[in-house]
Design a protein around this motif. Sequence first.
Motif: not given
Length: 260
Positions: A45, A86, A167
């Motif tokens: 991330s 995310q 994600e």
Amino acid sequence: MTRPELTATGVRCDIGGRTIVESINISFGSDPMTAIVGVNGAGKSTLLRVLAGIDRPAAGEVSLGGKSLGDIPDRKRARAMAFVAQNEVPPAEMRVRDFVSLGRLPYQGLFSGNSAEDLAQIDRALELVGLADVAERSCGALSGGQRRRVCLARAIAQDSPILLLDEPTNHLDVRHQQSVLRLARTSGAQVIAAIHDLDLVMNHFDRVIVIDGGTIAADGAPAEVLTRDFVADVFHVDSCQFSSPQGRTHLAIEREISAQ
């Protein structure tokens, strides 16, 4: 859709004074779907946010079309790259259409409102994610899977040639995991996604970049990279590749193994 090349050269990413990833040298060219994978805390991330221009690298440079991201105005960068975080959640009280229309802000003046082109892109995004029939509902009235698709629709409405997803299948059931990745591919954008499910990577992505030990451990086609020995070394699980009756290659995780 013209797609400028996104490149990272000698990139290092730090959090709180601690180096997370370093010596990152990658470029994204013709592959429609690229996955960035690694164990929890590997820096997936963090790297994705730096590639998107959300955060700046501690060292090195990310460039878009040969120009440093730091030298590209925010509005112009947003026309080239869309990012879905995310844990992005649309405000519960906001109408679905209004949230999706936020993707058109990079193309608008301060008080210009939605043009005919904006409205067409909003409608296209809603149709593509299958939410045209709930466009007037509040986001809070939707299911978790629908809200995730609303966030994807906002990014699709942005009509950027590069789509970065952190994600994208997180907290989704199996059906919606498949749906979101299928929609990402059909969006027409080049997709770069941080993701943890290796079987989804095997089935939906053309390229996988593996982050391990703070740097790139492998980069290539999923079936060639995610071999049994490599997966054991990086993820500490025993796995096997197999073909379904439909001819698709899958990756099954068989058991946990002890880290050396």
